[in-house]
Design a protein around this motif. Structure first.
Motif, PDB file in Angstrom:
ATOM      1  N   GLY A  36      -9.937  -9.405  -3.942  1.00  0.00           N
ATOM      2  CA  GLY A  36      -9.021 -10.235  -3.139  1.00  0.00           C
ATOM      3  C   GLY A  36      -9.582 -11.618  -2.839  1.00  0.00           C
ATOM      4  N   THR A  37      -8.672 -12.591  -2.721  1.00  0.00           N
ATOM      5  CA  THR A  37      -9.097 -13.965  -2.423  1.00  0.00           C
ATOM      6  C   THR A  37      -8.817 -14.336  -0.973  1.00  0.00           C
ATOM      7  N   GLY A  38      -7.930 -13.560  -0.339  1.00  0.00           N
ATOM      8  CA  GLY A  38      -7.551 -13.924   1.028  1.00  0.00           C
ATOM      9  C   GLY A  38      -6.591 -15.092   1.047  1.00  0.00           C
ATOM     10  N   LYS A  97      -2.666  -1.856  -2.677  1.00  0.00           N
ATOM     11  CA  LYS A  97      -4.115  -2.082  -2.715  1.00  0.00           C
ATOM     12  C   LYS A  97      -4.815  -1.469  -1.508  1.00  0.00           C
ATOM     13  N   TYR A  98      -4.198  -1.616  -0.338  1.00  0.00           N
ATOM     14  CA  TYR A  98      -4.893  -1.213   0.881  1.00  0.00           C
ATOM     15  C   TYR A  98      -4.456   0.152   1.418  1.00  0.00           C
ATOM     16  N   THR A  99      -3.837   0.978   0.534  1.00  0.00           N
ATOM     17  CA  THR A  99      -3.468   2.334   0.963  1.00  0.00           C
ATOM     18  C   THR A  99      -4.143   3.350   0.028  1.00  0.00           C
ATOM     19  N   THR A 105       6.131  -0.881   4.890  1.00  0.00           N
ATOM     20  CA  THR A 105       5.280  -0.083   5.783  1.00  0.00           C
ATOM     21  C   THR A 105       4.421   0.853   4.948  1.00  0.00           C
ATOM     22  N   ASP A 106       3.140   0.900   5.271  1.00  0.00           N
ATOM     23  CA  ASP A 106       2.271   1.809   4.514  1.00  0.00           C
ATOM     24  C   ASP A 106       1.473   2.714   5.443  1.00  0.00           C
ATOM     25  N   THR A 107       0.793   3.675   4.839  1.00  0.00           N
ATOM     26  CA  THR A 107      -0.024   4.605   5.632  1.00  0.00           C
ATOM     27  C   THR A 107      -1.497   4.345   5.324  1.00  0.00           C
ATOM     28  N   GLY A 166      -3.300 -14.796  -0.654  1.00  0.00           N
ATOM     29  CA  GLY A 166      -1.923 -14.316  -0.867  1.00  0.00           C
ATOM     30  C   GLY A 166      -1.034 -14.472   0.357  1.00  0.00           C
ATOM     31  N   LEU A 167      -1.501 -13.991   1.508  1.00  0.00           N
ATOM     32  CA  LEU A 167      -0.655 -14.056   2.710  1.00  0.00           C
ATOM     33  C   LEU A 167      -0.520 -15.488   3.230  1.00  0.00           C
ATOM     34  N   TYR A 168      -1.562 -16.293   3.015  1.00  0.00           N
ATOM     35  CA  TYR A 168      -1.474 -17.712   3.420  1.00  0.00           C
ATOM     36  C   TYR A 168      -0.354 -18.389   2.628  1.00  0.00           C
ATOM     37  N   SER A 198      -8.730 -15.630   4.452  1.00  0.00           N
ATOM     38  CA  SER A 198      -9.052 -14.638   5.473  1.00  0.00           C
ATOM     39  C   SER A 198      -8.854 -13.222   4.969  1.00  0.00           C
ATOM     40  N   ARG A 199      -9.874 -12.423   5.126  1.00  0.00           N
ATOM     41  CA  ARG A 199      -9.770 -11.009   4.766  1.00  0.00           C
ATOM     42  C   ARG A 199     -10.365 -10.199   5.912  1.00  0.00           C
ATOM     43  N   ALA A 200      -9.948  -8.948   6.017  1.00  0.00           N
ATOM     44  CA  ALA A 200     -10.504  -8.113   7.076  1.00  0.00           C
ATOM     45  C   ALA A 200     -11.958  -7.820   6.747  1.00  0.00           C
ATOM     46  N   GLU A 201     -12.734  -7.613   7.820  1.00  0.00           N
ATOM     47  CA  GLU A 201     -14.143  -7.313   7.592  1.00  0.00           C
ATOM     48  C   GLU A 201     -14.272  -5.993   6.836  1.00  0.00           C
TER      49      GLU A 201
HETATM   50  P1  ADP Z   1      -6.201 -10.528  -0.477  1.00  0.00           P
HETATM   51  O1  ADP Z   1      -5.383  -9.326  -0.524  1.00  0.00           O
HETATM   52  O2  ADP Z   1      -6.370 -11.209  -1.767  1.00  0.00           O
HETATM   53  O3  ADP Z   1      -7.488 -10.328   0.244  1.00  0.00           O
HETATM   54  P2  ADP Z   1      -4.124 -11.532   1.263  1.00  0.00           P
HETATM   55  O4  ADP Z   1      -3.944 -12.883   1.847  1.00  0.00           O
HETATM   56  O5  ADP Z   1      -3.001 -10.976   0.509  1.00  0.00           O
HETATM   57  O6  ADP Z   1      -5.431 -11.627   0.403  1.00  0.00           O
HETATM   58  O7  ADP Z   1      -4.487 -10.567   2.440  1.00  0.00           O
HETATM   59  C1  ADP Z   1      -5.409 -10.956   3.417  1.00  0.00           C
HETATM   60  C2  ADP Z   1      -6.048  -9.778   4.111  1.00  0.00           C
HETATM   61  O8  ADP Z   1      -5.072  -9.097   4.895  1.00  0.00           O
HETATM   62  C3  ADP Z   1      -6.568  -8.719   3.176  1.00  0.00           C
HETATM   63  O9  ADP Z   1      -7.842  -9.049   2.676  1.00  0.00           O
HETATM   64  C4  ADP Z   1      -6.593  -7.523   4.081  1.00  0.00           C
HETATM   65  O10 ADP Z   1      -7.731  -7.532   4.897  1.00  0.00           O
HETATM   66  C5  ADP Z   1      -5.383  -7.711   4.967  1.00  0.00           C
HETATM   67  N1  ADP Z   1      -4.180  -6.969   4.492  1.00  0.00           N
HETATM   68  C6  ADP Z   1      -3.169  -7.446   3.793  1.00  0.00           C
HETATM   69  N2  ADP Z   1      -2.242  -6.488   3.566  1.00  0.00           N
HETATM   70  C7  ADP Z   1      -2.708  -5.378   4.152  1.00  0.00           C
HETATM   71  C8  ADP Z   1      -2.215  -4.026   4.283  1.00  0.00           C
HETATM   72  N3  ADP Z   1      -1.039  -3.652   3.749  1.00  0.00           N
HETATM   73  N4  ADP Z   1      -2.980  -3.146   4.971  1.00  0.00           N
HETATM   74  C9  ADP Z   1      -4.142  -3.515   5.519  1.00  0.00           C
HETATM   75  N5  ADP Z   1      -4.671  -4.762   5.426  1.00  0.00           N
HETATM   76  C10 ADP Z   1      -3.956  -5.672   4.754  1.00  0.00           C
END
Ligand code: ADP
Length: 546
Positions: free
Chosen positions: A505-507, A449-451, A474-476, A509-511, A493-496
């Motif tokens: 995204g819901t923010g 998603k983020y590459t 690892t991604d680029t 997944g990683l939680y 939490s998601r990046a700005e």
């Molecule tokens: P979501 O992807 O639904 O927003 P996640 O909890 O999976 O929720 O991820 C949280 C945030 O972490 C993402 O919104 C993104 O900002 C950042 N993130 C996660 N994986 C990556 C990645 N591979 N590269 C860059 N940012 C990432």
């Protein structure tokens, strides 16, 4: 023998004086507390109780001295008469401590315990009905004594019941404080009842009355001090006032010992100066107390709000869980029908319709996964997440996942590779297959998603000592700032600005991933050189000892 009041006092023994002084001390102590806030009901009852205990002590000394005289029965009746009044006052004290100053309830308790008391007190006019003297001065107890015991013990029990009720509803340090007061109340009640009613019933004398009396006073002092300690009453203010009254008294007495007019003048001046500065001392202590009192009140409020918030949070989790369940079922059927339509199960469809159906299918798949995230979050929070632990071959799991996700990566124009550090090594861990699969899939999915362009490398390795299995993704891609790295494992939490890259995204997944990994005693973390510089996620699990 005819005894005048003065004779009686002159006959007091050392022990009598000790009891009287102790009673006086507790009365004085409670008077200071009472002066602090005269309107506070608990202060009033504490003072009244202490004062009655003091009178109880005096009555005991009198009855001890008058034993065998014509006043014997009167003083015995006085002793038990005062003893009987301690129970309703204790009940009122317990009530106001536990429930507050509800005037209606207080008067209800006063009347309902006062009327039986008056009836009991009337019975004292019949010597021997409640208590009296038998042959050789032995104490005798009549039927009325049974009523007397029932009366006092039931009032004390009701008081205890109020306190226990309060304990059940209070939280934090307040519950500890209430627990202390309950124990003290019960002990004081037991002690005084045993030595004034239980034991005399067997021994027919009041020889050990003083033990119960001292016990009662000690418990009263401890409960007074402990209530002060927790800031109900201002100990410092009281101690300072106590000290100042003491000094004032000495200074006053001192004046009488002046040897000359000049001496008297100096002494008076010194006394005025000291009392004047003491006045300021009390003022500053009081100010400090006031602010402390405010903090204590705020703390209590905070405790209450906290408890409410916890209930609301639980309700929110429950709502999330039911709502998610209800959303999931219809979505699954939308997904199923869309897929069947695409496969021409209901007749031939045009390529344009197929394309639209594909979008419906993809969107509902995304929705299902978002709902799954919500459900997982609410399960984690309520502690309902279930784990089935088994042997897990990480290599097989990751290999399979990478193969499944290859198509998605290809569609996004990305290269997805998988390598293992050593082909000969095994990568077995203990864990829940479904949950770990979810974590790894989330990492690879995020990487895709983020590459926007480039490569995603998935690598499986072991730590140098072979005790840990490490999975690196690892991604680029878009990478992350230091600030983003700090927060991505937190809920929602998601990046700005990341929604520009990926909207849905819901923010969560990683939680969810981190919570799952935590339950496996593993670690998960992210690294990035900075924005646009790619990211690397590592999952570390314990290798199963072979
Ligand atoms: P979501 O992807 O639904 O927003 P996640 O909890 O999976 O929720 O991820 C949280 C945030 O972490 C993402 O919104 C993104 O900002 C950042 N993130 C996660 N994986 C990556 C990645 N591979 N590269 C860059 N940012 C990432």
């Amino acid at each position: 023998m005819q005894l005048t009041p003065v004779d009686i006092v002159l006959h007091f023994s050392g022990m009598h004086w000790v009891l009287i002084v102790l009673g006086f001390f507790i009365t004085f102590f409670s008077l200071l507390i009472f002066i602090e806030d005269t309107r506070k009901r608990s202060n009033q009852f504490f003072f009244l109780l202490s004062f009655m205990v003091f009178l109880w002590g005096v009555a005991y000394a009198v009855s001890d001295v008058t034993e065998g005289t014509r006043l014997a029965y009167q003083s015995l009746a006085l002793l038990y008469g005062i003893g009987g009044v301690l129970a309703p006052i204790s009940l009122l004290l317990a009530y106001t401590f536990a429930e507050g100053d509800d005037e209606q309830d207080i008067s209800r308790i006063t009347w309902s315990s006062g009327i039986p008391y008056i009836l009991l007190a009337a019975m004292f006019f019949a010597p021997g009905f409640i208590v009296g003297y038998g042959d050789q001065g032995a104490l005798v107890f009549g039927f009325g004594f049974f009523l007397y015991v029932c009366y006092t013990l039931s009032l004390l029990s009701i008081g205890l019941w109020y306190l226990i009720k309060k304990y059940r509803t209070s939280a934090g340090i307040f519950s500890l404080e209430v627990r202390g007061i309950i124990v003290l109340f019960a002990l004081a009640g037991l002690f005084s009842s045993f030595f004034s009613m239980g034991l005399p019933l067997v021994t027919h004398n009041l020889d050990l009355f003083w033990v119960g009396y001292i016990g009662t006073i000690v418990f009263l002092i401890i409960s007074g001090v402990s209530a002060i300690k927790y800031n109900f009453w201002s100990f410092k203010v009281i101690a300072t006032e106590f000290f100042i009254s003491f000094v004032g008294l000495i200074l006053l007495v001192e004046l009488f010992f002046a040897t000359s007019f000049f001496d008297l003048l100096v002494r008076t001046l010194v006394a005025i100066l000291i009392l004047f500065s003491s006045f300021f001392l009390v003022g500053s202590v009081r100010r400090e107390f006031d602010s402390r009192d405010k903090i204590a009140r705020l703390l209590r409020e905070l405790d209450r709000i906290n408890a409410r918030l916890k209930i609301l949070d639980k309700k929110k989790s429950e709502f999330l869980s039911t709502a998610s369940h209800h959303l999931r079922d219809p979505l699954t059927s939308i997904q199923g029908y869309a897929s069947m339509l695409m496969e021409d199960s209901f007749g031939q469809v045009t390529p344009m319709t197929k394309d639209a159906l594909g979008k419906i299918f993809e969107s509902s798949k995304r929705l299902v996964s978002i709902i799954a995230d919500f459900l997982d979050t609410s399960n984690i929070e309520s502690g309902d997440m279930k784990y089935v632990v088994e042997d897990l071959d990480m290599r097989k799991l990751v290999e399979g996942l990478v193969a499944d996700m290859q198509l998605g990566a290809l569609r996004a124009g990305l290269k997805l590779t998988f390598t293992v550090a050593s082909k000969k090594d095994t990568y077995i861990t203990l864990g829940d297959l479904g949950k770990i699969r979810q974590v790894v899939s989330n990492l690879i999915d995020n990487a895709i998603k983020y590459t926007p362009k480039g490569t995603i490398k998935v690598r499986l390795a072991k730590s140098d000592d072979g005790k840990k299995i490490l999975l690196m993704v690892t991604d680029t891609g878009i990478g992350m700032s230091e600030e983003t790295l700090q927060k991505i494992f937190k809920k929602f939490s998601r990046a700005e600005g990341v929604s520009k890259v990926y909207t849905e995204g819901t923010g969560l997944g990683l939680y969810v991933a981190r919570e799952i990994v935590k339950k496996h005693n593993g670690h998960i973390w992210a690294e990035s050189e900075g924005e646009k510089k790619g990211s690397s996620f590592t999952l570390e699990l314990s290798a199963k000892a072979l």
